[in-house]
Enzyme design. Structure first.
Site, mmCIF file in Angstrom:
data_model
loop_
_atom_site.group_PDB
_atom_site.id
_atom_site.type_symbol
_atom_site.label_atom_id
_atom_site.label_comp_id
_atom_site.label_asym_id
_atom_site.label_seq_id
_atom_site.Cartn_x
_atom_site.Cartn_y
_atom_site.Cartn_z
ATOM 1 N N LYS A 1 32.146 -1.268 43.805
ATOM 2 C CA LYS A 1 31.651 0.112 43.746
ATOM 3 C C LYS A 1 30.245 0.198 43.142
ATOM 4 O O LYS A 1 29.443 1.042 43.551
ATOM 5 C CB LYS A 1 32.632 0.970 42.946
ATOM 6 C CG LYS A 1 32.367 2.457 43.095
ATOM 7 C CD LYS A 1 33.465 3.281 42.440
ATOM 8 C CE LYS A 1 33.176 4.766 42.588
ATOM 9 N NZ LYS A 1 34.221 5.589 41.971
ATOM 10 N N GLU B 1 46.785 2.661 55.944
ATOM 11 C CA GLU B 1 45.693 1.724 56.247
ATOM 12 C C GLU B 1 46.070 0.777 57.376
ATOM 13 O O GLU B 1 45.211 0.343 58.135
ATOM 14 C CB GLU B 1 45.296 0.934 54.995
ATOM 15 C CG GLU B 1 44.536 1.757 53.950
ATOM 16 C CD GLU B 1 45.464 2.496 52.987
ATOM 17 O OE1 GLU B 1 46.701 2.446 53.168
ATOM 18 O OE2 GLU B 1 44.940 3.128 52.033
ATOM 19 N N PHE C 1 42.322 -1.773 37.355
ATOM 20 C CA PHE C 1 43.124 -0.846 38.156
ATOM 21 C C PHE C 1 42.727 -0.960 39.629
ATOM 22 O O PHE C 1 41.547 -0.929 39.967
ATOM 23 C CB PHE C 1 42.911 0.592 37.655
ATOM 24 C CG PHE C 1 43.614 1.621 38.497
ATOM 25 C CD1 PHE C 1 45.007 1.635 38.564
ATOM 26 C CD2 PHE C 1 42.896 2.562 39.217
ATOM 27 C CE1 PHE C 1 45.663 2.571 39.351
ATOM 28 C CE2 PHE C 1 43.546 3.510 39.998
ATOM 29 C CZ PHE C 1 44.929 3.513 40.070
ATOM 30 N N GLN C 2 43.690 -1.094 40.491
ATOM 31 C CA GLN C 2 43.499 -1.206 41.948
ATOM 32 C C GLN C 2 42.574 -2.349 42.338
ATOM 33 O O GLN C 2 41.794 -2.240 43.279
ATOM 34 C CB GLN C 2 43.024 0.128 42.537
ATOM 35 C CG GLN C 2 44.098 1.196 42.429
ATOM 36 C CD GLN C 2 43.888 2.387 43.325
ATOM 37 O OE1 GLN C 2 42.764 2.754 43.599
ATOM 38 N NE2 GLN C 2 44.979 3.009 43.766
#
Ligand SMILES: Cc1ncc(C[n+]2csc(CCOP(=O)(O)OP(=O)(O)O)c2C)c(N)n1
Length: 577
Positions: A162, A50, A112-113
């Site tokens: 998301k 990234e 998570f993440q």
């Protein structure tokens, strides 16, 4: 008709004219990449890290003036971009970075993440957003593009949960925006501009001092006319390089820590500095107490917060460099400063840049040969001696052709930036002048360059050291090369004192094999007479990156050099002076 957030994002990209996105996928951005899968007008460059993606977007933006766009996933994908954001922020580069985020109900739950991208990126961006309402998505993206590439440009982060990306709504990407409290001033104050002309008229020793703002505002053409008309000697910061031809008779070169003798002396002796699009950075001023002691300072910048931050300014002008210079031009006359011009030309003639020759390859010579063989290339650099040799010895003739991490000084910038620059300039030669330390920081992007068929040349100035730090250690730490030898092994004496001995492993990463392993072209050059043929050969590559490993003199140094804390006229000039 209802559409998902992801669809609206793609609509936004198309309306903003985005042709290329640099990115790296992950769970939280799958829906956006899936939309891109269906969109042939936007080319997605899959980098290998990234950080590489942001630097590539940065190189694309600096070389084209367009906004660079990146798309990465949440958590580690997002945090890997921070160095690239900080690099772009310092040097005022327009980037829109879209980061995935966990779904809204999970935010703040150590999901998570998950990473608080808005919090983490705030100090290193121009602006950032978390889109927590699907209805705000279009407006937010519109603002992000507008903020990134207006006023003083910079990176903008849009963090996209998301579930927002997946939610459907019947909306369109807005055509217009207005942002309360954000009104960059482009036209400089007419009265203040008149004062510049008056100050020039009475000055005996004026200088123009230019920075990256000249490139950003597209002012280099009008600036050159201003210089031709007034015949005022011109000095540039690292970021201003290329705005005026490096071999222009009135150009004195870069100023500051590794500035030319003529620039550093002129800055010390001048009675009037006309600073344009520049920050008066500490690398430029040296000891502020000794900086330009006789000078009245005019400061033109689009960012009011930059004006007078480091130096005392008598005539501040908030505005866009191009617009201000266009208004100033008709008010100007040739400056009556023959004597001053003679003095600065004398400095230029009597103190040229040191030119070392020998049996070994000297880095200065490599850069000069690159300049001769590829006179109109886009040059990117890493950070260290390589960067300074490129800045000082390449003959730049065009704006936006020298891409380098000025403010943050980011090793690992040059190679991915070269990839981005080549994506935006398919017909130009793009060359990264690199150190053997820096190139290893984002070397994985070789795969990206190979996959995209980019004939970027990487000229590695391989000295086996973290050269710039070693130079400081040599000069200020009595050659105690702590943690700068890239060849050091456990069996080396504890104190090697920088002297090569029988224990020295002349180890180097085999960049030739490495290039080969990635599917690129690799060459090694060990003798001065091989430099030119190797570069010519590399120039023939049409669709593959080329690594040229120049094995250079191990302890060559960059001079002039201003010791930390000294005035910029107190330069070390190298061995021979
Ligand atoms: C990411 C990062 N880490 C550390 C530094 C500090 N630093 C500045 S120059 C330099 C040495 C660079 O060595 P190399 O890439 O081999 O180039 P050379 O100076 O030899 O040309 C280092 C370590 C930096 N600028 N950036």
């Amino acid at each position: 008709m209802k559409k998902t957030g992801a669809k609206l994002i793609i609509e936004a990209m198309k309306k903003e004219g985005v042709e290329v996105i640099f990115g790296y996928p992950g769970g939280s951005v799958i829906p956006i990449f899936d939309e891109l899968y269906h969109e042939p007008s936007i080319h997605v460059v899959l980098t290998r890290h990234e950080q590489g993606a942001v630097h590539a977007a940065d190189g694309y933006a600096r070389s084209t003036g367009k906004t660079g766009v990146c798309l990465v996933t949440s958590g580690p994908g997002a945090t890997n971009t921070i160095t690239g954001l900080a690099t772009a922020n310092f040097d005022s580069v327009p980037i829109v970075l879209l980061t995935g985020q966990v779904i809204r109900p999970m935010i703040g739950n150590d999901a998570f993440q998950e990473a608080d991208m808005v919090g983490i990126s705030r100090p290193v961006t121009k602006h950032n957003y978390l889109v927590n309402d699907r209805a705000h998505l279009g407006q937010t993206l519109k603002e992000a593009f507008f903020i990134a590439n207006s006023g003083r440009p910079g990176p903008v982060v849009v963090d996209l949960p998301k579930d927002v990306v997946n939610e459907q709504l019947d909306d369109e990407y807005p055509e217009t925006i207005s942002i309360r409290g954000y009104n960059p001033v482009y036209v400089g104050h007419a009265g203040q501009i008149k004062k510049i002309a008056e100050a020039i008229k009475v000055s005996k020793k004026p200088v123009f001092y230019i920075g990256g703002g000249i490139h950003i505002s597209g002012a280099s053409e009008i600036f050159r006319k201003v210089v031709e008309k007034t015949k005022i000697p011109t000095i540039s910061s690292l970021m201003g390089i290329g705005a005026i031809r490096s071999d222009h008779p009135l150009y004195l070169g870069m100023v500051g820590m590794h500035g030319t003798y003529a620039s550093n002396m002129a800055m010390t002796e001048t009675d009037l500095i006309i600073g344009i699009g520049t920050r008066f950075d500490d690398r430029v001023t040296g000891d502020l107490g000794k900086f330009a002691p006789h000078a009245k300072i005019i400061h033109i910048d689009i960012d009011p917060a930059t004006i007078a931050r480091n130096v005392t300014v008598e005539i501040p002008i908030v505005g866009d460099a191009r617009q201000v210079l266009e208004k100033l031009m008709p008010l100007l006359h040739p400056a009556d400063i023959d004597e001053w011009r003679e003095i600065v030309s004398g400095w230029k003639k009597d103190y040229p840049l040191p030119d070392e020759e020998g049996k070994e390859i000297m880095p200065q010579r490599v850069v000069k040969e690159i300049s001769e063989i590829f006179p109109e290339a886009i040059i990117t650099t890493e950070v260290g001696q390589n960067q300074m040799f490129a800045a000082l010895y390449y003959n730049f003739t065009k704006p936006r052709t020298f891409l380098t991490s000025g403010g943050l000084g980011t090793m690992g910038y040059g190679f991915p930036a070269a990839i981005g620059a080549q994506m935006g300039n398919r017909n130009k030669k793009v060359i990264d002048i690199a150190g053997d330390g820096s190139i290893q920081m984002n070397i994985q992007e070789l795969a990206t360059a190979v996959q995209e068929g980019l004939p970027v040349i990487v000229a590695i100035l391989n000295n086996g050291y973290l050269g710039m730090v070693r130079q400081w250690q040599q000069i200020f730490k009595n050659s105690r090369y702590a943690a700068t030898c890239l060849m050091r092994r456990p069996e080396c004496p504890f104190h090697c004192e920088g002297k090569a001995g029988s224990w020295c492993h002349l180890y180097t990463v085999d960049f030739v094999k490495l290039a080969d392993a990635y599917g690129a072209v690799g060459m090694r050059v060990t003798k001065p007479e091989e430099i030119k043929p190797a570069l010519e050969e590399a120039g023939k590559s049409k669709d593959k990156p080329v690594f040229i490993d120049f094995i250079i003199a191990r302890e060559s140094n960059v001079f002039p050099m201003v010791p930390p804390g000294a005035g910029i006229n107190e330069m070390l000039l190298g061995k021979e002076k």
